[in-house]
Design a protein around this motif. Structure first.
Motif, PDB file in Angstrom:
ATOM      1  N   GLN A 404       0.829  -1.202   0.000  1.00 20.78           N
ATOM      2  CA  GLN A 404       0.000   0.000   0.000  1.00 20.78           C
ATOM      3  C   GLN A 404       0.863   1.252   0.000  1.00 20.78           C
ATOM      4  O   GLN A 404       0.569   2.238   0.667  1.00 20.78           O
ATOM      5  CB  GLN A 404      -0.951  -0.005   1.206  1.00 20.78           C
ATOM      6  N   GLY A 405       1.983   1.172  -0.732  1.00 18.30           N
ATOM      7  CA  GLY A 405       2.839   2.344  -0.873  1.00 18.30           C
ATOM      8  C   GLY A 405       3.829   2.534   0.240  1.00 18.30           C
ATOM      9  O   GLY A 405       4.701   3.419   0.165  1.00 18.30           O
ATOM     10  N   ASP A 406       3.764   1.716   1.306  1.00 22.86           N
ATOM     11  CA  ASP A 406       4.666   1.901   2.438  1.00 22.86           C
ATOM     12  C   ASP A 406       5.931   1.091   2.245  1.00 22.86           C
ATOM     13  O   ASP A 406       5.929   0.006   1.674  1.00 22.86           O
ATOM     14  CB  ASP A 406       3.973   1.446   3.739  1.00 22.86           C
ATOM     15  N   ASN A 407       7.034   1.592   2.788  1.00 21.62           N
ATOM     16  CA  ASN A 407       8.320   0.882   2.816  1.00 21.62           C
ATOM     17  C   ASN A 407       8.696   0.288   1.460  1.00 21.62           C
ATOM     18  O   ASN A 407       8.967  -0.906   1.353  1.00 21.62           O
ATOM     19  CB  ASN A 407       8.291  -0.241   3.862  1.00 21.62           C
ATOM     20  N   PRO A 408       8.730   1.087   0.391  1.00 19.34           N
ATOM     21  CA  PRO A 408       9.098   0.525  -0.915  1.00 19.34           C
ATOM     22  C   PRO A 408      10.550   0.047  -0.916  1.00 19.34           C
ATOM     23  O   PRO A 408      11.449   0.751  -0.474  1.00 19.34           O
ATOM     24  CB  PRO A 408       8.897   1.702  -1.881  1.00 19.34           C
ATOM     25  N   VAL A 409      10.748  -1.162  -1.405  1.00 14.83           N
ATOM     26  CA  VAL A 409      12.085  -1.737  -1.494  1.00 14.83           C
ATOM     27  C   VAL A 409      12.193  -2.470  -2.829  1.00 14.83           C
ATOM     28  O   VAL A 409      11.208  -2.671  -3.530  1.00 14.83           O
ATOM     29  CB  VAL A 409      12.373  -2.720  -0.335  1.00 14.83           C
TER      30      VAL A 409
END
Length: 606
Positions: A404-409
């Motif tokens: 949901q867009g958080d913590n992109p890696v």
């Protein structure tokens, strides 16, 4: 108190006595060792870390607890260690076999005894010979006995009363000459027991009594002009002579000797064991041992001698070996003969050990060669299927992950010669992209990866695979163009749904045969990149949750949260700490705050 400090505290109270020690991890016993001085030996694991190899350091890193048992002598420690290894089969100890049972030849405790094979010893008065290293070896001896002597195979209760009452009738074995018919009292017990006595001698390695018996019977039959009967005795005598010729090694003067030899390489040791009785080898066994902690030949052979002598029930007081060895066993002589019959015997054992080593190493080389041929074939197929100009010996695959867009890696996995090269795997924190933008994220990680390879003058891959469709592929291509690498590295994208392969600039995808080895290799790369990215994303997300949770606790600041996060990684592990252990980490005041928070009914769940 940290786990390592607790172990050191425990070690400081270990006794200066002979005995055994056991190392435990969270699941159970992982190593059993012996020592003349328990405290000195266990301390050496923790005080001489610079001298330990990687395998031993790995063992040490897993130790969570230590137990010990004191014994009277070093010999007792040696035997107890052996028994515990067999009982618990610890991960880091050498194990000789996989729990199989060895075959025996049994002379059953009954009137007119049967001679049978068995793998179960029962304390019923029967006489057991062996164990034999294999069923094949045991059956060779058993077939010889059954050819020489007409013994019954039925399980009838041949008591005098039953025979006198005529309860039994002779069977086919009697009519074809394999049995003398004790069930109908057609052979007397004294004659039958003569056969059994001779069989016992043969099984003990003493063939002279049986040979003399057949020689005498042959001479008597010839003297009575019973030439057919004399010929039959001659055939039995020839069988014994042939059996002894195959078994005799060097000299009839050698009796009751155990011979052990060992040879090894970096990973394995190869051991041969010969048991000699009356100049004949009556038992033999060859073993391959996989080293667990880079053990020396002396350590390995000492362990093998104790275990094999126990398995094969050896009572020999003389052991011959090819290396100098000190075993704490009472009344046992260990020698390394240089000349004579014993040296010839040792040479034979060493030949067997070397043969096993060459055979196994040859097989490994063959398997390695076959593996390399298969890898080359797969890469050649991939080159052909993707229409590449060079063989893709190094392939790198990229994948993005966010929730949901958080913590992109993102992740990059590397395969060399068709196999994972995990030391070349890389994780990426997305730095320049805000929000869930897989296209821009792919541009960033491809740029960062190959800019670094250029700066460090590292070799570039021959093929790049992008886990995604045309959009992500086009941004990866743009990254290569901006680095002036376009045209130097082949690049494709793979879409998950239909396993479509996309080329830069092509409107239509390529479909590779679903059974093709090249597609399976691409799928392995894609799945590994996805796994690697998901694992990294999950750990980062959990770490962020833990940090947020800790900083919400009144009295716990970001620096304390960061320190605990880096060391323990999860709330569950923090909750398991005692107040004393927390105090060692963050001090008494903060430890009390955290301890109260974790053990309050309204505190966080694990």
């Amino acid at each position: 108190m940290a786990a390592n400090e607790k172990l050191r505290e425990k070690i400081s109270h270990l006794p200066h006595k002979p005995g055994i020690y056991k190392f435990f991890d969270d699941e159970g016993i992982i190593y059993v060792g012996k020592a003349i001085d328990i405290r000195k030996r266990v301390s050496s694991y923790f005080n001489r870390s610079a001298q330990h190899n990687k395998k031993t350091l790995k063992l040490i890193s897993k130790i969570k607890d230590i137990e010990f048992t004191i014994v009277d002598t070093e010999a007792d420690a040696f035997l107890l260690e052996n028994n515990l290894i067999k009982q618990y089969q610890p991960k880091y100890n050498i194990l000789l076999k996989d729990g199989k049972t060895y075959p025996y030849i049994c002379i059953v405790n009954e009137r007119f005894p049967r001679v049978i094979s068995t793998r179960n010893k029962i304390n019923d008065g029967s006489r057991y010979f062996g164990p034999y290293p294999s069923g094949t070896t045991m059956h060779i001896v058993l077939d010889l006995i059954r050819t020489l002597y007409p013994l019954r195979t039925c399980t009838y209760n041949l008591s005098p009363e039953n025979i006198a009452a005529g309860k039994f009738k002779v069977c086919l074995e009697y009519h074809i000459g394999n049995c003398k018919g004790p069930c109908e009292d057609l052979v007397d017990e004294t004659t039958y027991n003569q056969y059994i006595a001779q069989i016992k001698n043969i099984l003990s390695g003493n063939l002279s009594i049986a040979k003399n018996y057949f020689k005498e019977r042959m001479a008597e039959a010839a003297a009575d002009y019973q030439y057919e009967q004399a010929h039959r005795y001659k055939q039995k005598l020839d069988l014994l002579e042939d059996y002894q010729a195959k078994s005799t090694v060097v000299s009839n003067t050698l009796s009751n000797i155990d011979v052990f030899s060992i040879t090894s390489n970096e990973k394995c040791a190869f051991v041969n064991y010969l048991k000699v009785m009356n100049g004949s080898i009556i038992q033999t066994q060859s073993l391959e041992l996989h080293k667990k902690l880079d053990e020396s030949d002396e350590e390995l052979l000492a362990s093998v001698i104790v275990q094999l002598r126990h398995e094969f029930e050896s009572t020999s007081r003389e052991i011959i070996t090819n290396i100098e060895l000190s075993l704490p066993l009472d009344n046992i002589t260990i020698t390394q003969p240089q000349i004579g019959d014993k040296r010839k015997l040792l040479n034979l054992s060493m030949k067997n050990a070397m043969y096993l080593r060459k055979e196994r190493e040859g097989r490994q080389e063959q398997n390695k060669s076959l593996g390399e041929q298969r890898e080359l074939r797969v890469l050649e197929t991939l080159k052909k299927d993707l229409r590449l100009t060079e063989l893709p010996r190094q392939i790198e695959c990229f994948d993005n992950s966010n929730f949901q867009g958080d913590n992109p890696v993102a992740s990059m996995v590397c395969f060399k010669n068709g196999k994972p090269s995990k030391k070349d795997y890389r994780h990426f924190h997305i730095k320049s992209v805000v929000g869930p933008n897989d296209f821009e994220s792919m541009y960033e990680v491809v740029t960062r990866r190959y800019r670094r390879l250029i700066e460090e003058k590292q070799p570039l891959p021959q093929l790049i695979i992008i886990d995604g469709g045309k959009g992500q592929l086009s941004f990866a291509v743009q990254a290569l163009k901006d680095l002036n690498l376009w045209g130097q590295i082949a690049i494709v994208g793979i879409a998950k749904r239909l396993e479509e392969i996309f080329y830069p600039g092509d409107k239509l995808p390529l479909y590779i045969d679903k059974k093709s080895e090249s597609l399976k290799l691409i799928q392995r790369l894609r799945n590994e990149a996805h796994r690697f990215a998901i694992t990294f994303h999950r750990s980062r997300r959990d770490a962020g949750t833990l940090k947020t949770e800790l900083t919400e606790v009144k009295g716990i600041g970001p620096s304390t949260a960061d320190a605990l996060l880096q060391k323990f990684r999860s709330v569950k592990k923090l909750k398991e700490l005692t107040l004393t252990e927390l105090t060692a980490e963050v001090g008494q005041r903060k430890a009390q705050i955290l301890y109260d928070y974790f053990h309050n009914a309204e505190g966080p769940s694990s």
